[in-house]
Write a protein that holds these residues in place. Structure first.
Motif, short mmCIF file in Angstrom:
data_model
loop_
_atom_site.label_atom_id
_atom_site.label_comp_id
_atom_site.label_asym_id
_atom_site.label_seq_id
_atom_site.Cartn_x
_atom_site.Cartn_y
_atom_site.Cartn_z
N VAL A 35 0.84 -1.20 0.00
CA VAL A 35 0.00 0.00 0.00
C VAL A 35 0.87 1.25 0.00
CG1 VAL A 35 -2.00 -1.07 1.11
CG2 VAL A 35 -0.21 -0.07 2.53
N GLY A 36 0.29 2.32 -0.46
CA GLY A 36 0.96 3.62 -0.46
C GLY A 36 -0.11 4.67 -0.34
N ASP A 60 4.54 7.50 -5.32
CA ASP A 60 4.83 7.93 -6.69
C ASP A 60 6.10 7.30 -7.25
OD1 ASP A 60 2.56 9.57 -6.80
OD2 ASP A 60 3.63 11.20 -5.79
N SER A 61 6.75 6.45 -6.45
CA SER A 61 7.98 5.79 -6.90
C SER A 61 7.65 4.75 -7.98
CB SER A 61 8.69 5.13 -5.73
OG SER A 61 7.87 4.10 -5.17
N SER A 66 7.88 -0.78 -4.88
CA SER A 66 6.79 -1.51 -4.22
C SER A 66 7.05 -3.01 -4.23
CB SER A 66 5.46 -1.22 -4.91
OG SER A 66 5.07 0.12 -4.67
N ILE A 67 7.61 -3.51 -5.33
CA ILE A 67 7.93 -4.93 -5.41
C ILE A 67 8.95 -5.29 -4.33
CG2 ILE A 67 9.07 -6.71 -6.81
CD1 ILE A 67 7.76 -5.32 -9.28
N ALA A 68 10.00 -4.49 -4.21
CA ALA A 68 11.03 -4.76 -3.20
C ALA A 68 10.45 -4.73 -1.80
CB ALA A 68 12.17 -3.75 -3.33
#
Length: 187
Positions: A35-36, A60-61, A66-68
């Protein structure tokens, strides 16, 4: 798209609940939700659902971040992971089971394919854990799959939904109509 995809209605559930339900129906043991943006809204929606969360402090990355973050949350004894995107809520459990079976037969990178088009979710053996933690932000998963092209197994599936995402409002409405036979309820 102009709407928050995870919480859009999809049938009698939300998009994210459908994604999690499809994974659970395919006997996926552990689900980690990255989540972000609007993280608290997602946590509230999934209250009582057996999932763990990884928080991306910079929504916004690139997706590689997010995968990492999700990979970091995976138990050490996990042998493979499925990377499922929230904008693919119609992928049936049977497709997920096919990917798992391909992995059990020795494939280390598995992508579903329908009518010659690759799709999601993808299954990745944990031998690639370090690479997942350090994906090139520009190339992302495509870079990982390209670097190990000979190891990639494309698994033919009957479901066209593996290659249908929801990038626009019309994509969402069309997908909902195709799956449920009706226009989605107003969000």
């Amino acid at each position: 798209m102009g709407a928050f995809k995870p919480l859009l209605p999809f049938g009698d559930r939300t998009v994210i609940e459908c994604c999690i339900g499809n994974l659970r129906a395919a006997d996926v043991e552990e689900v980690i939700v990255v989540v972000g943006h609007r993280a608290e809204d997602i946590r509230l929606q999934l209250k009582g659902v057996d999932v763990r969360f990884a928080v991306n402090p910079d929504p916004d990355s690139e997706m590689s971040a997010s995968i990492a973050l999700g990979v970091e949350q995976i138990r050490n004894n996990a042998r493979a992971l499925l990377l499922a995107l929230v904008d693919h809520p119609a992928v049936p459990p049977e497709v997920i089971r096919i990917l798992i079976e391909e992995w059990k037969r020795g494939a280390t990178l598995v992508q579903p394919e329908h009518a010659g088009r690759g799709g999601h979710p993808v299954l990745i053996d944990m031998v690639y854990r370090d690479e997942l933690l350090h994906l090139n932000p520009v190339q992302g998963l495509r870079g990982l799959f390209a670097a190990h092209r000979k190891m990639v197994r494309r698994a033919p599936v009957e479901s066209a939904y593996v290659a249908r995402d929801m990038d626009t409002w019309e994509d969402y409405r069309r997908l909902h109509r195709d799956v449920f036979g009706s226009t989605p309820a107003p969000a």
